[in-house]
Design a protein around this motif. Structure first.
Motif, mmCIF file in Angstrom:
data_model
loop_
_atom_site.group_PDB
_atom_site.id
_atom_site.type_symbol
_atom_site.label_atom_id
_atom_site.label_comp_id
_atom_site.label_asym_id
_atom_site.label_seq_id
_atom_site.Cartn_x
_atom_site.Cartn_y
_atom_site.Cartn_z
ATOM 1 N N GLU A 185 0.835 -1.201 0.000
ATOM 2 C CA GLU A 185 0.000 0.000 0.000
ATOM 3 C C GLU A 185 0.873 1.256 0.000
ATOM 4 O OE1 GLU A 185 -3.966 1.540 2.436
ATOM 5 O OE2 GLU A 185 -2.639 0.043 3.325
ATOM 6 N N ALA A 186 1.906 1.255 0.854
ATOM 7 C CA ALA A 186 2.799 2.415 0.955
ATOM 8 C C ALA A 186 3.570 2.619 -0.346
ATOM 9 C CB ALA A 186 3.766 2.230 2.116
ATOM 10 N N CYS A 187 3.989 1.515 -0.967
ATOM 11 C CA CYS A 187 4.730 1.588 -2.222
ATOM 12 C C CYS A 187 3.859 2.196 -3.326
ATOM 13 C CB CYS A 187 5.201 0.183 -2.622
ATOM 14 S SG CYS A 187 6.067 0.125 -4.210
ATOM 15 N N TYR A 188 2.628 1.726 -3.420
ATOM 16 C CA TYR A 188 1.708 2.246 -4.444
ATOM 17 C C TYR A 188 1.460 3.738 -4.242
ATOM 18 C CZ TYR A 188 -2.378 2.630 -7.487
ATOM 19 O OH TYR A 188 -3.252 3.012 -8.470
ATOM 20 N N LYS A 189 1.217 4.129 -2.985
ATOM 21 C CA LYS A 189 0.939 5.536 -2.682
ATOM 22 C C LYS A 189 2.149 6.419 -2.993
ATOM 23 C CE LYS A 189 -1.320 6.849 0.908
ATOM 24 N NZ LYS A 189 -1.745 7.068 2.315
ATOM 25 N N GLU A 190 3.326 5.925 -2.605
ATOM 26 C CA GLU A 190 4.544 6.714 -2.835
ATOM 27 C C GLU A 190 4.753 6.989 -4.323
ATOM 28 O OE1 GLU A 190 9.398 6.469 -2.101
ATOM 29 O OE2 GLU A 190 8.099 4.844 -1.391
ATOM 30 N N LEU A 191 4.538 5.973 -5.139
ATOM 31 C CA LEU A 191 4.744 6.137 -6.579
ATOM 32 C C LEU A 191 3.646 6.996 -7.218
ATOM 33 C CD1 LEU A 191 5.854 2.500 -7.445
ATOM 34 C CD2 LEU A 191 7.295 4.526 -7.397
ATOM 35 N N MET A 192 2.395 6.796 -6.815
ATOM 36 C CA MET A 192 1.301 7.558 -7.406
ATOM 37 C C MET A 192 1.314 9.015 -6.952
ATOM 38 S SD MET A 192 -0.274 5.716 -9.600
ATOM 39 C CE MET A 192 -1.806 6.592 -9.885
ATOM 40 N N ALA A 197 4.204 -2.416 -6.323
ATOM 41 C CA ALA A 197 3.536 -2.690 -5.046
ATOM 42 C C ALA A 197 3.407 -4.196 -4.827
ATOM 43 C CB ALA A 197 2.165 -2.030 -5.020
ATOM 44 N N ILE A 198 3.058 -4.923 -5.882
ATOM 45 C CA ILE A 198 2.953 -6.384 -5.787
ATOM 46 C C ILE A 198 4.326 -6.989 -5.492
ATOM 47 C CG2 ILE A 198 2.478 -8.490 -7.098
ATOM 48 C CD1 ILE A 198 0.232 -6.912 -8.520
ATOM 49 N N ASP A 199 5.372 -6.430 -6.116
ATOM 50 C CA ASP A 199 6.735 -6.891 -5.834
ATOM 51 C C ASP A 199 7.085 -6.668 -4.366
ATOM 52 O OD1 ASP A 199 7.109 -7.686 -8.420
ATOM 53 O OD2 ASP A 199 8.215 -5.898 -9.037
ATOM 54 N N ALA A 200 6.700 -5.516 -3.821
ATOM 55 C CA ALA A 200 6.957 -5.210 -2.405
ATOM 56 C C ALA A 200 6.231 -6.202 -1.508
ATOM 57 C CB ALA A 200 6.509 -3.785 -2.086
ATOM 58 N N PHE A 201 5.012 -6.566 -1.878
ATOM 59 C CA PHE A 201 4.254 -7.565 -1.118
ATOM 60 C C PHE A 201 4.928 -8.931 -1.200
ATOM 61 C CE2 PHE A 201 1.154 -11.004 -1.006
ATOM 62 C CZ PHE A 201 0.497 -10.767 0.197
ATOM 63 N N THR A 202 5.318 -9.304 -2.415
ATOM 64 C CA THR A 202 5.913 -10.625 -2.642
ATOM 65 C C THR A 202 7.211 -10.803 -1.863
ATOM 66 O OG1 THR A 202 4.947 -10.662 -4.855
ATOM 67 C CG2 THR A 202 6.708 -12.233 -4.419
ATOM 68 N N GLN A 203 7.987 -9.728 -1.735
ATOM 69 C CA GLN A 203 9.258 -9.813 -1.014
ATOM 70 C C GLN A 203 9.054 -10.043 0.477
ATOM 71 O OE1 GLN A 203 11.492 -6.278 -1.946
ATOM 72 N NE2 GLN A 203 11.492 -6.706 -4.140
#
Length: 454
Positions: free
Chosen positions: A328-335, A359-365
């Motif tokens: 969620e944080a990754c998506y928000k930061e980029l958008m 964001a999916i990559d961040a979740f997967t990691q």
């Protein structure tokens, strides 16, 4: 704590305590666990247990290629209290780190609490990807009696919340390989006038003998049931007795040659054969191991028997909640970096697709055993909600920009309307011309976004 040059592994100058043992109660050491959480790579956990004053700490120092580190002590008093760790770059592998764990010596008369020793032993087994038991002289009935904690493992560790009848067999599938190290060994490795290996010596000592009483066979059977993978190393005395108290200051050239050779064999075996700590097939890094240790310790301190299933569920809940938050944080930061309004809907979708992918990559990691895809679905819902919010914000920004441009280009037309210019003869023709000019001026202004259409 700084990171090693050319490495992503923080540098530990000395061991730190991760489980405190105060007044017979085990509790997590917050400072030590914070250090452990800094290690992002999978951790290979080699833990050692055994009676106090048997040289466990010295053996672990050698595994870390250090003379000093874990406290040795030189008196009859137990020196290590609780559970200590030292994490180092793996000597042979670059994709993981080696966590060496020294546990408080068992059987300390000053402590007088066998129940406390039982939990220390159980924790050492639970956290290990390779478990080392250290003893003195040779394997006899007395040595096996000292290892009686192993007979209690099925009583103090449950795989699932509800215990099953064949729990011992199941524990054998998930427990780490077992290495028995014997110090100050003086016997000849022979049997029936034939030379045998240290492994053969161990297996012979663990043979169940039908003619013997239950007490004779119980520990042997439990070791074989719980630890199907077994190895043995025998060490002669490293130096003369009078030099033992100065052992950590002596170089290898000053030690017994056979001791140095066997130490190298032991270390090479650990470096080659010990694998990252896993639960249910998933590798643990420092943060995940820290969470798991806290779950076990809190369960023990509350008076309950730790369940691997419930601890893993707790770990999964915590890690996957973090993974969703990270996505969620990754998506928000980029958008948030996208300038609104976008040129058109296609540009907005391009930013969305790239942000969603990262964001999916961040979740997967970070995700951990999300078998029913509960958290993955939760992440998708959250990203969809964020997408709707940003899409709405994009439309609003576009509409605001469009209205501002319209107001600007239509000023002259509005003025003529107020002054009645268009109700005079030829006014309609003038109105159509001025409107077309206003529309042309409106369309010429760039960056109005998705609401540009008139």
């Amino acid at each position: 704590m700084e990171k090693l040059k050319g490495s992503s592994i923080p540098e530990m100058e000395s061991p730190v305590c991760i489980i405190e043992n105060s007044d017979g109660k085990l509790k997590p050491c917050e400072e030590g666990l914070k250090v452990l959480e800094q290690f992002d790579l999978p951790v290979i956990v080699v833990a050692i247990a055994g009676l106090y004053r048997t040289g466990k700490s010295y053996l672990m120092n050698r595994l870390c290629n250090q003379r000093k580190g874990f406290s040795l002590g030189s008196t009859v008093q137990s020196h290590t209290k609780g559970i200590w760790m030292w994490v180092i770059p793996h000597p042979k592998q670059t994709d993981c780190c080696l966590m060496v764990v020294d546990t408080e010596g068992l059987g300390d008369a000053e402590k007088g609490d066998e129940n406390n020793d039982k939990w220390l032993f159980a924790l050492a087994v639970l956290m290990s990807s390779l478990f080392v038991y250290n003893s003195m002289s040779n394997i006899d009935q007395h040595a096996l009696s000292d290892l009686h904690f192993v007979t209690k493992l099925s009583d103090v560790i449950k795989i699932k919340t509800k215990k099953k009848e064949n729990e011992k067999e199941d524990l054998g599938r998930i427990f780490p390989p077992f290495v028995w190290t014997i110090r100050d060994f003086t016997l000849d490795l022979e049997m029936d006038n034939k030379a045998i290996t240290a492994d053969e010596y161990l297996e012979n000592c663990l043979k169940v003998r039908k003619e013997k009483k239950k007490e004779f066979n119980e520990c042997r059977k439990c070791i074989k049931d719980f630890f199907p993978e077994r190895k043995c190393f025998i060490f002669p005395q490293p130096v003369r007795k009078k030099d033992l108290r100065n052992l950590e200051n002596l170089s290898d050239e000053e030690l017994d040659e056979d001791f140095v050779t066997e130490s190298k064999h032991f270390c090479d075996f650990v470096y080659k054969c010990a694998t990252p700590k896993t639960v249910q097939g998933a590798q643990l890094n420092g943060r995940k191991l820290s969470t798991l240790l806290q779950a076990y310790t809190e369960c023990i301190s509350s008076g309950h028997v730790p369940s691997i299933q419930s601890a893993v569920q707790s770990l999964s809940e915590i890690e996957n909640t973090r993974a969703v938050a990270a996505a969620e944080a990754c998506y928000k930061e980029l958008m948030d970096k996208v300038t609104l309004p976008t040129k058109d809907v296609y540009e907005f979708l391009k930013h969305h697709i790239q942000s969603e992918k990262e964001a999916i990559d961040a979740f997967t990691q970070q995700f951990f055993l999300d078998e029913d895809m509960k958290f993955q679905n939760e992440m998708k819902v959250k990203i969809q909600c964020l997408y709707d919010q940003y899409n709405s914000a994009n439309e609003q920004a576009s509409e605001k920009k469009c209205r501002a441009v319209l107001n600007e280009v239509a000023k002259e037309l509005e003025e003529k309307l107020k002054e009645g210019e268009y109700v005079k003869p030829g006014g309609y023709t003038m109105y159509c011309f001025d409107r077309k000019c206003a529309e042309k001026a409106y369309l010429a202004v760039p960056g109005k976004g998705v609401k540009e259409a008139l």
